[in-house]
Every structure is written in structure tokens, then in C-alpha cells.
Scaffold this active site. Structure first.
Site, short mmCIF file in Angstrom:
data_model
loop_
_atom_site.label_atom_id
_atom_site.label_comp_id
_atom_site.label_asym_id
_atom_site.label_seq_id
_atom_site.Cartn_x
_atom_site.Cartn_y
_atom_site.Cartn_z
CG HIS A 14 52.89 34.56 53.07
ND1 HIS A 14 53.93 34.80 52.21
CD2 HIS A 14 52.05 35.62 52.92
CE1 HIS A 14 53.74 35.94 51.58
NE2 HIS A 14 52.60 36.45 51.99
CD GLU B 60 56.60 32.02 51.52
OE1 GLU B 60 57.83 31.99 51.39
OE2 GLU B 60 55.96 33.09 51.60
N1 CAA Z 1 38.17 32.77 42.55
C1 CAA Z 1 38.11 34.10 42.72
N2 CAA Z 1 38.60 34.99 41.84
C2 CAA Z 1 39.18 34.48 40.73
C3 CAA Z 1 39.25 33.11 40.48
C4 CAA Z 1 38.74 32.22 41.46
N3 CAA Z 1 38.81 30.90 41.34
N4 CAA Z 1 39.88 32.92 39.30
C5 CAA Z 1 40.18 34.13 38.82
N5 CAA Z 1 39.77 35.08 39.68
C6 CAA Z 1 39.87 36.51 39.53
C7 CAA Z 1 41.26 37.02 39.26
O1 CAA Z 1 41.94 37.34 40.47
C8 CAA Z 1 40.94 38.29 38.47
O2 CAA Z 1 40.49 39.28 39.39
P1 CAA Z 1 40.10 40.77 38.94
O3 CAA Z 1 38.70 40.70 38.41
O4 CAA Z 1 40.17 41.55 40.22
O5 CAA Z 1 41.10 41.17 37.90
C9 CAA Z 1 39.75 37.90 37.64
O6 CAA Z 1 39.13 36.82 38.36
C10 CAA Z 1 40.10 37.48 36.25
O7 CAA Z 1 40.82 36.28 36.32
P2 CAA Z 1 41.42 35.56 35.05
O8 CAA Z 1 41.95 34.24 35.48
O9 CAA Z 1 40.45 35.62 33.91
O10 CAA Z 1 42.58 36.56 34.66
P3 CAA Z 1 44.03 36.25 34.40
O11 CAA Z 1 44.13 35.04 33.54
O12 CAA Z 1 44.56 37.54 33.95
O13 CAA Z 1 44.65 35.83 35.83
C11 CAA Z 1 45.75 36.32 37.85
C12 CAA Z 1 44.66 36.75 36.89
C13 CAA Z 1 45.39 34.97 38.45
C14 CAA Z 1 45.78 37.38 38.95
C15 CAA Z 1 47.13 36.17 37.09
O14 CAA Z 1 47.39 37.34 36.37
C16 CAA Z 1 48.29 35.92 38.02
O15 CAA Z 1 48.55 34.80 38.44
N6 CAA Z 1 49.04 36.99 38.37
C17 CAA Z 1 50.16 36.91 39.32
C18 CAA Z 1 49.60 36.97 40.72
C19 CAA Z 1 50.67 36.87 41.76
O16 CAA Z 1 51.87 36.82 41.51
N7 CAA Z 1 50.23 36.86 43.01
C20 CAA Z 1 51.13 36.85 44.12
C21 CAA Z 1 51.27 38.23 44.61
S1 CAA Z 1 52.40 38.32 45.98
C22 CAA Z 1 51.46 37.92 47.31
O17 CAA Z 1 50.28 37.74 47.27
C23 CAA Z 1 52.18 37.77 48.58
C24 CAA Z 1 52.69 38.97 49.23
O18 CAA Z 1 53.12 38.80 50.35
C25 CAA Z 1 52.77 40.28 48.61
#
Ligand code: CAA
Length: 283
Positions: free
Chosen positions: A139, A151
Site C-alpha cells: 500500500h 504498508e
Molecule cells: N514527483 C512527482 N510529483 C511531485 C514530486 C515528485 N518528486 N514532488 C512534488 N510533487 C508534486 C506534488 O504532489 C504536488 O502536486 P500537484 O501539482 O498536483 O499539487 C506538486 O508537485 C507540488 O509539490 P510541492 O512539494 O511543491 O507542494 P507541497 O510542498 O505543497 O507538497 C504534498 C505537496 C507532498 C502533497 C504535501 O502537501 C503532502 O505531503 N500532503 C499530504 C499528502 C498525504 O497525506 N498523502 C497520503 C494520502 S492517503 C493515501 O494516499 C492512502 C490512501 O489509502 C487514501
């Protein structure tokens, strides 16, 4: 060891997982239903690599070198030389069962077969396979290239050597593997979904506005996003489906979806991907 992985399904998760594997220096074949969707998946990986380069998070090779190690295909037989297979198709039991069964037909005898499900029982999916000892859940989290934990979910039929091999793979792609026994929502969604659901209920009760709830989580608890922003990011339909799936398995009332969540989904407000959810987005 250089891994050759096969990722089946080229949506946000499939392409993010493929990108993570490439960035760690391994090979990947992405399998989709059609030539067209394979190409769309490739474009997603390519755009993700551009983002990673812009952020300076790619440590090894340049884009050209990375893309030399990915191939795309619409034929399941192209998983035949993979060491490990990751199914990342739609979160529907029937669809996943069919893909896993078909994958098993073409997989090498010693290949690990895994699913990226976030809410379906691994034990249930294992019953679709004739070699369940090599099956487990992997996961990943969204965005997969950024999130550092996976996970590793085993059921009673999963063999110990399969768990060890999967953990080695996760370590080799630079992520932390956390072992979890098959149980509703695993660790992540058992924690996250009641948190999101409660935040929606607080909004319904008028305890605070959405910005206030998210600000407390972001600035007071140091979460990167507030729970309502995160729900929009995950997709409100996905959150609703996960809550329903977990509730069906454990009858825990914390997973009964808030009315407002059901209402938003019914009205097509699915979060970021649809342009609105708790917040509005430019898409
Ligand atoms: N490769 C590809 N995309 C990348 C990247 C990389 N190495 N680094 C960043 N990005 C993407 C981000 O996803 C974001 O996408 P969008 O353009 O669609 O917004 C964009 O580039 C901007 O990234 P930044 O790092 O500049 O932005 P940020 O500092 O605001 O970070 C984030 C974005 C990483 C999403 C951060 O807000 C974060 O960690 N949020 C929490 C995410 C989270 O909790 N995820 C788990 C969700 S639950 C799940 O997935 C499981 C389930 O079963 C539901």
C-alpha cells in the site's frame, strides 16, 4: 540487485509507483488496458519526473536515462520477466480479482504478486489466486514518489519469504516498509478515515469553519495539509468508498460516512480532480 517490476494500472497511483521505481534506478513495465491509456500513463510518469527534477529531488540520472528503463504495454504477457508485480487498477473487488488472476497466468513462478488496494481485504483477494503464498498488499501513498512509507500487508496465506522479498524491494526503492497484518483499513486508513470523517462532522455541527479545522491540523498539529484539504486531495469519492468498505468489514461506527461527504459525492463534488469539494480548484 536491479529489480524489474511490473505495474498494472496507469492512473495516479500506478504511474506514481512506476516513477518511484525508476527514480531508485530499477526497471519497470507499465501495463494498461489499451495502447492509448499506456501512453497516457507514460505521459504521467514523464510529467512527474519533470516535477521531481524541478524540485531537485532526483538524485541519480537525468530524465532520458530514467525513461530508458520504462516500457509500456497493453499486453499482460509483458509482465513475464518481472521479479515483482504491483496491481494498481480501480478499487473494485471484481476488477482486481480479474486482473490478479490474469497476471498470475503470465507471472514468472518466483515473482511476487501484490496489490496496492487501500481498503479491500488481502485475504479476500488471495482467494482469487492459485498461488496465494506469493501474494500480499503493497500500500503506497499519494503522491507515491514523495511519500516515504509503504504498508506491506500479509494475510494468513502469505509466505514468510514473500514478505521478506517485498520488504527488500521497498527498501531498494528508498522507502520504509511497515509490516501490517491484514485488517480493515490496515494502519493508514484505520487512522486517517475516522480523522477525516470527524472533521467533516465538526463542519456539519458548525463547530468551526473549514479553514479553521484545517488550520488547527496544519499549524497546531503540524500536518502538511488539513483533513478537509487532504480529503479533497485523495478524492471525496475515494474517501467515501474506503469508509464504506472498512465499515462493511468491521461495523465500527466511526467509519459511517458523514452526511455531508455523501451529499458532496452525490453532487459530483469529488475534490481536486473535479474542481470542487470542500474547496474550489482550477483544473
Ligand atoms: N514527483 C512527482 N510529483 C511531485 C514530486 C515528485 N518528486 N514532488 C512534488 N510533487 C508534486 C506534488 O504532489 C504536488 O502536486 P500537484 O501539482 O498536483 O499539487 C506538486 O508537485 C507540488 O509539490 P510541492 O512539494 O511543491 O507542494 P507541497 O510542498 O505543497 O507538497 C504534498 C505537496 C507532498 C502533497 C504535501 O502537501 C503532502 O505531503 N500532503 C499530504 C499528502 C498525504 O497525506 N498523502 C497520503 C494520502 S492517503 C493515501 O494516499 C492512502 C490512501 O489509502 C487514501
Amino acid at each position: 540487485m536491479e529489480w524489474k517490476a511490473a505495474v498494472i494500472g496507469v492512473g495516479t497511483m500506478g504511474s506514481g509507483i512506476a516513477q518511484s521505481i525508476l527514480e531508485a534506478g530499477h526497471r519497470v513495465v507499465m501495463i494498461s488496458r489499451s495502447e492509448e491509456s499506456s501512453k497516457a500513463g507514460f505521459e504521467r510518469v514523464s510529467a512527474g519526473i519533470d516535477k521531481a527534477i524541478a524540485k531537485g529531488s532526483i538524485k541519480i540520472d537525468g530524465k532520458e536515462e530514467l525513461l530508458k528503463r520504462i516500457s509500456i504495454s497493453a499486453k499482460m504477457e509483458d509482465i513475464a520477466d518481472a521479479d515483482l508485480i504491483i496491481e494498481a487498477v480501480a478499487e473494485e473487488i471484481k476488477v482486481k480479482e480479474e486482473v490478479l488472476k490474469n497476471g498470475e497466468l503470465y507471472a514468472r513462478n518466483d515473482a511476487i504478486i501484490s496489490t496496492n488496494t487501500s481498503s479491500i481485504s488481502i485475504g479476500l483477494l488471495a482467494t482469487a489466486l492459485s498461488t496465494p503464498e506469493r501474494f500480499l498488499g503493497l500500500h503506497f501513498f499519494n503522491p507515491a514518489p514523495v511519500m516515504k512509507v509503504v504498508e506491506v500487508v500479509s494475510c494468513s496465506k502469505t509466505g514468510g519469504s514473500s514478505i521478506e522479498k517485498a520488504k527488500k524491494f521497498i527498501a531498494d526503492i528508498g522507502k520504509k516498509a511497515v509490516e501490517v497484518k491484514d485488517s480493515p483499513g490496515f494502519i493508514s486508513n484505520r487512522l486517517l478515515m475516522p480523522f477525516i470523517n470527524d472533521s467533516i462532522k465538526m463542519l456539519e455541527e458548525g463547530i468551526a469553519d473549514k479553514e479553521g479545522i484545517d488550520d488547527v491540523a496544519r499549524l497546531g498539529l503540524n500536518h502538511p495539509m488539513g483533513p478537509l484539504q487532504l480529503a479533497d486531495f485523495i478524492g471525496l469519492d475515494v474517501c467515501l468508498d474506503i469508509m464504506k468498505a472498512i465499515y462493511e468489514q468491521n461495523s465500527d461506527s466511526r467509519f459511517i460516512p458523514a452526511e455531508m461527504l455523501k451529499e458532496l459525492v452525490k453532487n459530483g463534488k469529488l475534490g481536486r480532480k473535479s474542481g470542487s469539494g470542500f474547496y474550489n480548484y482550477n483544473i
